[in-house]
Design a protein around this motif. Structure first.
Motif, mmCIF file in Angstrom:
data_model
loop_
_atom_site.group_PDB
_atom_site.id
_atom_site.type_symbol
_atom_site.label_atom_id
_atom_site.label_comp_id
_atom_site.label_asym_id
_atom_site.label_seq_id
_atom_site.Cartn_x
_atom_site.Cartn_y
_atom_site.Cartn_z
ATOM 1 N N GLU A 1 0.867 -1.176 0.000
ATOM 2 C CA GLU A 1 0.000 0.000 0.000
ATOM 3 C C GLU A 1 0.906 1.229 0.000
ATOM 4 O O GLU A 1 1.725 1.417 0.903
ATOM 5 C CB GLU A 1 -0.907 0.013 1.231
ATOM 6 C CG GLU A 1 -1.849 1.208 1.240
ATOM 7 C CD GLU A 1 -2.850 1.167 2.377
ATOM 8 O OE1 GLU A 1 -3.098 2.224 2.976
ATOM 9 O OE2 GLU A 1 -3.360 0.062 2.664
ATOM 10 N N ASN B 1 1.631 5.182 0.237
ATOM 11 C CA ASN B 1 1.058 6.390 0.831
ATOM 12 C C ASN B 1 2.004 7.569 0.634
ATOM 13 O O ASN B 1 3.223 7.416 0.744
ATOM 14 C CB ASN B 1 0.830 6.197 2.341
ATOM 15 C CG ASN B 1 -0.178 5.094 2.617
ATOM 16 O OD1 ASN B 1 -1.372 5.288 2.465
ATOM 17 N ND2 ASN B 1 0.321 3.928 3.024
ATOM 18 N N ILE B 2 1.448 8.712 0.346
ATOM 19 C CA ILE B 2 2.222 9.940 0.245
ATOM 20 C C ILE B 2 1.635 10.958 1.219
ATOM 21 O O ILE B 2 0.437 11.256 1.179
ATOM 22 C CB ILE B 2 2.192 10.514 -1.192
ATOM 23 C CG1 ILE B 2 2.911 9.563 -2.146
ATOM 24 C CG2 ILE B 2 2.841 11.897 -1.227
ATOM 25 C CD1 ILE B 2 2.941 10.049 -3.585
ATOM 26 N N LEU B 3 2.485 11.473 2.104
ATOM 27 C CA LEU B 3 2.077 12.500 3.056
ATOM 28 C C LEU B 3 2.696 13.828 2.621
ATOM 29 O O LEU B 3 3.920 13.916 2.450
ATOM 30 C CB LEU B 3 2.535 12.140 4.467
ATOM 31 C CG LEU B 3 2.098 10.760 4.986
ATOM 32 C CD1 LEU B 3 2.686 10.513 6.370
ATOM 33 C CD2 LEU B 3 0.584 10.661 5.025
ATOM 34 N N ALA C 1 5.182 7.633 -6.207
ATOM 35 C CA ALA C 1 5.144 6.550 -5.217
ATOM 36 C C ALA C 1 5.762 5.273 -5.787
ATOM 37 O O ALA C 1 6.479 4.548 -5.093
ATOM 38 C CB ALA C 1 3.697 6.298 -4.785
ATOM 39 N N TYR D 1 -7.739 4.696 -5.685
ATOM 40 C CA TYR D 1 -6.917 5.525 -4.820
ATOM 41 C C TYR D 1 -7.819 6.211 -3.791
ATOM 42 O O TYR D 1 -9.026 6.342 -3.982
ATOM 43 C CB TYR D 1 -6.131 6.573 -5.628
ATOM 44 C CG TYR D 1 -6.980 7.690 -6.192
ATOM 45 C CD1 TYR D 1 -7.229 8.857 -5.445
ATOM 46 C CD2 TYR D 1 -7.524 7.606 -7.469
ATOM 47 C CE1 TYR D 1 -7.997 9.883 -5.962
ATOM 48 C CE2 TYR D 1 -8.292 8.628 -7.988
ATOM 49 C CZ TYR D 1 -8.523 9.767 -7.240
ATOM 50 O OH TYR D 1 -9.295 10.773 -7.742
ATOM 51 N N ARG D 2 -7.191 6.638 -2.687
ATOM 52 C CA ARG D 2 -7.931 7.339 -1.648
ATOM 53 C C ARG D 2 -7.167 8.598 -1.250
ATOM 54 O O ARG D 2 -5.955 8.557 -1.026
ATOM 55 C CB ARG D 2 -8.115 6.448 -0.421
ATOM 56 C CG ARG D 2 -8.971 7.098 0.669
ATOM 57 C CD ARG D 2 -9.156 6.178 1.843
ATOM 58 N NE ARG D 2 -7.890 5.914 2.518
ATOM 59 C CZ ARG D 2 -7.799 5.539 3.791
ATOM 60 N NH1 ARG D 2 -8.882 5.360 4.521
ATOM 61 N NH2 ARG D 2 -6.627 5.310 4.341
ATOM 62 N N TYR D 3 -7.878 9.689 -1.193
ATOM 63 C CA TYR D 3 -7.283 10.977 -0.827
ATOM 64 C C TYR D 3 -7.905 11.428 0.488
ATOM 65 O O TYR D 3 -9.128 11.537 0.597
ATOM 66 C CB TYR D 3 -7.549 11.996 -1.940
ATOM 67 C CG TYR D 3 -7.196 13.424 -1.596
ATOM 68 C CD1 TYR D 3 -5.892 13.800 -1.329
ATOM 69 C CD2 TYR D 3 -8.191 14.398 -1.548
ATOM 70 C CE1 TYR D 3 -5.571 15.101 -1.018
ATOM 71 C CE2 TYR D 3 -7.879 15.710 -1.238
ATOM 72 C CZ TYR D 3 -6.566 16.053 -0.976
ATOM 73 O OH TYR D 3 -6.255 17.349 -0.668
ATOM 74 N N CYS D 4 -7.067 11.621 1.472
ATOM 75 C CA CYS D 4 -7.559 11.999 2.798
ATOM 76 C C CYS D 4 -7.050 13.390 3.148
ATOM 77 O O CYS D 4 -5.847 13.635 3.182
ATOM 78 C CB CYS D 4 -7.089 10.990 3.841
ATOM 79 S SG CYS D 4 -7.739 11.332 5.488
ATOM 80 N N ASP E 1 -12.395 11.752 3.505
ATOM 81 C CA ASP E 1 -11.903 10.806 2.491
ATOM 82 C C ASP E 1 -12.561 11.051 1.146
ATOM 83 O O ASP E 1 -13.757 11.357 1.060
ATOM 84 C CB ASP E 1 -12.208 9.363 2.914
ATOM 85 C CG ASP E 1 -11.137 8.835 3.853
ATOM 86 O OD1 ASP E 1 -10.245 9.614 4.194
ATOM 87 O OD2 ASP E 1 -11.221 7.657 4.231
ATOM 88 N N THR F 1 -12.449 8.874 -2.606
ATOM 89 C CA THR F 1 -11.912 7.735 -3.361
ATOM 90 C C THR F 1 -12.154 7.946 -4.844
ATOM 91 O O THR F 1 -13.057 8.693 -5.250
ATOM 92 C CB THR F 1 -12.573 6.414 -2.924
ATOM 93 O OG1 THR F 1 -13.992 6.518 -3.108
ATOM 94 C CG2 THR F 1 -12.264 6.113 -1.465
#
Length: 269
Positions: free
Chosen positions: A15, A17-19, A39, A73-76, A83, A85
């Protein structure tokens, strides 16, 4: 009663993830695509380090063409924790249904199989490398794509030179030694132009030869001599330039009627 054979399968689940505080709102498809590529690049650094550190040849770099054609993909958004998606298109390698061959096509194909099997026409072996190049491009193996494109041109050029020497009634053993010792660029700059004519200026990208020299030959040398990893765009250009040069060479053979006797019986196959 025989119990069914069960083969245990092992897979690695990843999985990504980009912060970041710099991601713009709203998030457009182009933004998601760029973030996915970023990523994936980071993942491949980890994979390459793992392969070398543990000497593991069962692991390999991941190209997006190896994955399904789309991904969730999910953007939070923080600090709201809202959220969103979506679905991102990764590539266009979607399986398509092939057209069923009719009787005439089947018959012509079976005849061609014999041509191929008996080596009655040497040109298809060069063509096969161009097809390999396109396949490598589709599955994300960009370095191999460039190498196969270059092999297509090198083999095609040497086939033409060999046919000319055979027609000149030169001893087969001497031809083998001659081709082995002759530099490839001499064939490109001197020998092939004398046989089929045309513009063979490697300095100009406005002609097919110059375009291939800069986009395929040069990149292939960087791969072979310094371990360079070409991008998707560079691989696409290498394939396209080799294809255009191949078409140019066949066009020159067709146009130069005074050399058709060299290829007697072959051009019809």
């Amino acid at each position: 009663y025989i119990e069914p054979l069960v083969i245990e399968e092992f897979k690695t689940h990843v999985e990504m993830n980009i912060l970041s505080e710099e991601i713009s709102k709203p998030l457009f498809e182009k933004d998601v695509s760029e973030l996915f590529d970023l990523a994936l690049d980071s993942l491949n650094y980890i994979i390459c380090a793992y392969r070398v550190f543990f000497n593991d040849d069962n692991s390999f770099r991941i190209m997006k063409e190896m994955l399904e054609f789309s991904s969730l993909y999910r953007y939070c958004s923080l600090p709201e924790w809202v959220d969103k998606t979506g679905l991102i298109l990764l590539h266009f390698n979607v399986p398509t249904k092939k057209t069923e061959l009719n009787e005439d096509e089947v018959q012509r194909f079976l005849e061609y199989v014999q041509v191929f099997r008996n080596n009655a026409n040497p040109f298809p072996f060069s063509e096969e490398y161009l097809i390999e190049s396109r396949r490598y491009l589709k599955n994300g193996s960009y370095g191999w794509c460039v190498n196969a494109a270059q092999i297509c041109i090198e083999s095609l050029v040497r086939i033409i030179y060999r046919l000319k020497r055979v027609y000149d009634d030169v001893n087969e053993e001497f031809i083998e030694k001659e081709i082995e010792e002759m530099s490839f660029m001499r064939l490109i700059k001197t020998e092939i132009p004398k046989i089929i004519g045309g513009n063979w200026n490697i300095e100009s990208e406005k002609c097919e030869v110059g375009y291939w020299y800069n986009k395929c030959y040069h990149i292939r040398n960087r791969i072979m001599h310094s371990g360079y990893r070409p991008s998707a765009i560079e691989a696409e250009e290498a394939f396209q330039s080799a294809k255009e040069l191949r078409n140019y060479i066949y066009g020159r053979i067709a146009a130069k009627k005074d050399i058709h006797h060299m290829f007697e019986g072959i051009l019809k196959l």
